[in-house]
Design a protein around this motif. Structure first.
Motif, PDB file in Angstrom:
ATOM      1  N   LEU A 168      -5.086  -3.152   1.139  1.00  0.00           N
ATOM      2  CA  LEU A 168      -5.733  -3.032  -0.168  1.00  0.00           C
ATOM      3  C   LEU A 168      -4.983  -3.825  -1.228  1.00  0.00           C
ATOM      4  O   LEU A 168      -5.598  -4.463  -2.087  1.00  0.00           O
ATOM      5  CB  LEU A 168      -5.831  -1.573  -0.574  1.00  0.00           C
ATOM      6  CG  LEU A 168      -7.000  -0.810   0.003  1.00  0.00           C
ATOM      7  CD1 LEU A 168      -6.848   0.675  -0.264  1.00  0.00           C
ATOM      8  CD2 LEU A 168      -8.303  -1.308  -0.575  1.00  0.00           C
ATOM      9  N   MET A 169      -3.663  -3.806  -1.170  1.00  0.00           N
ATOM     10  CA  MET A 169      -2.891  -4.583  -2.131  1.00  0.00           C
ATOM     11  C   MET A 169      -3.121  -6.078  -1.951  1.00  0.00           C
ATOM     12  O   MET A 169      -3.221  -6.823  -2.927  1.00  0.00           O
ATOM     13  CB  MET A 169      -1.411  -4.257  -2.000  1.00  0.00           C
ATOM     14  CG  MET A 169      -1.043  -2.928  -2.541  1.00  0.00           C
ATOM     15  SD  MET A 169       0.725  -2.728  -2.430  1.00  0.00           S
ATOM     16  CE  MET A 169       0.840  -0.982  -2.294  1.00  0.00           C
ATOM     17  N   ILE A 170      -3.228  -6.511  -0.715  1.00  0.00           N
ATOM     18  CA  ILE A 170      -3.471  -7.932  -0.466  1.00  0.00           C
ATOM     19  C   ILE A 170      -4.867  -8.328  -0.937  1.00  0.00           C
ATOM     20  O   ILE A 170      -5.064  -9.410  -1.504  1.00  0.00           O
ATOM     21  CB  ILE A 170      -3.243  -8.267   1.017  1.00  0.00           C
ATOM     22  CG1 ILE A 170      -1.760  -8.160   1.341  1.00  0.00           C
ATOM     23  CG2 ILE A 170      -3.761  -9.657   1.356  1.00  0.00           C
ATOM     24  CD1 ILE A 170      -1.420  -8.324   2.795  1.00  0.00           C
ATOM     25  N   VAL A 171      -5.852  -7.444  -0.736  1.00  0.00           N
ATOM     26  CA  VAL A 171      -7.197  -7.727  -1.255  1.00  0.00           C
ATOM     27  C   VAL A 171      -7.164  -7.811  -2.780  1.00  0.00           C
ATOM     28  O   VAL A 171      -7.799  -8.681  -3.381  1.00  0.00           O
ATOM     29  CB  VAL A 171      -8.202  -6.670  -0.766  1.00  0.00           C
ATOM     30  CG1 VAL A 171      -9.504  -6.757  -1.514  1.00  0.00           C
ATOM     31  CG2 VAL A 171      -8.443  -6.818   0.724  1.00  0.00           C
ATOM     32  N   GLY A 172      -6.402  -6.913  -3.412  1.00  0.00           N
ATOM     33  CA  GLY A 172      -6.251  -6.984  -4.865  1.00  0.00           C
ATOM     34  C   GLY A 172      -5.604  -8.283  -5.307  1.00  0.00           C
ATOM     35  O   GLY A 172      -6.021  -8.889  -6.298  1.00  0.00           O
TER      36      GLY A 172
END
Length: 91
Positions: free
Chosen positions: A47-51
């Motif tokens: 999720l952090m990488i998608v953000g």
């Protein structure tokens, strides 16, 4: 709007990280603790990488590579841990 969604993904990823560490305090088996920790860390990191992908789209090749590496290596690590916990015999 994209900035808000980006921060939401990063914040939700942090929530998953902390949520995954909570079962470590319980009295369940070590394998359950490792499984919940690895799943929550994987989801939180993804999720952090998608953000970050939404925040800095010019770095998409590296971020997509990081997503693929996270999904493959954390899955392989789970299988290795399960195999080692059975003592090498077929489960």
């Amino acid at each position: 709007m994209i900035d808000i969604f980006s921060y939401f993904c990063i914040g939700l990823g942090l929530v998953f990280w902390f949520w995954g560490t909570w079962p470590l305090l319980g009295d369940r088996s070590v394998l359950f603790k490792l499984h919940s920790l690895s799943v929550a860390d994987t989801l939180g990191s993804m999720l952090m990488i998608v953000g970050l992908l939404l925040k800095i789209p010019r770095e998409w090749p590296l971020l997509v590579l990081a997503l693929i590496a996270l999904s493959i290596w954390n899955t392989v690590l789970g299988y290795v841990l399960a195999y080692c916990s059975t003592g090498g015999r077929d489960a």
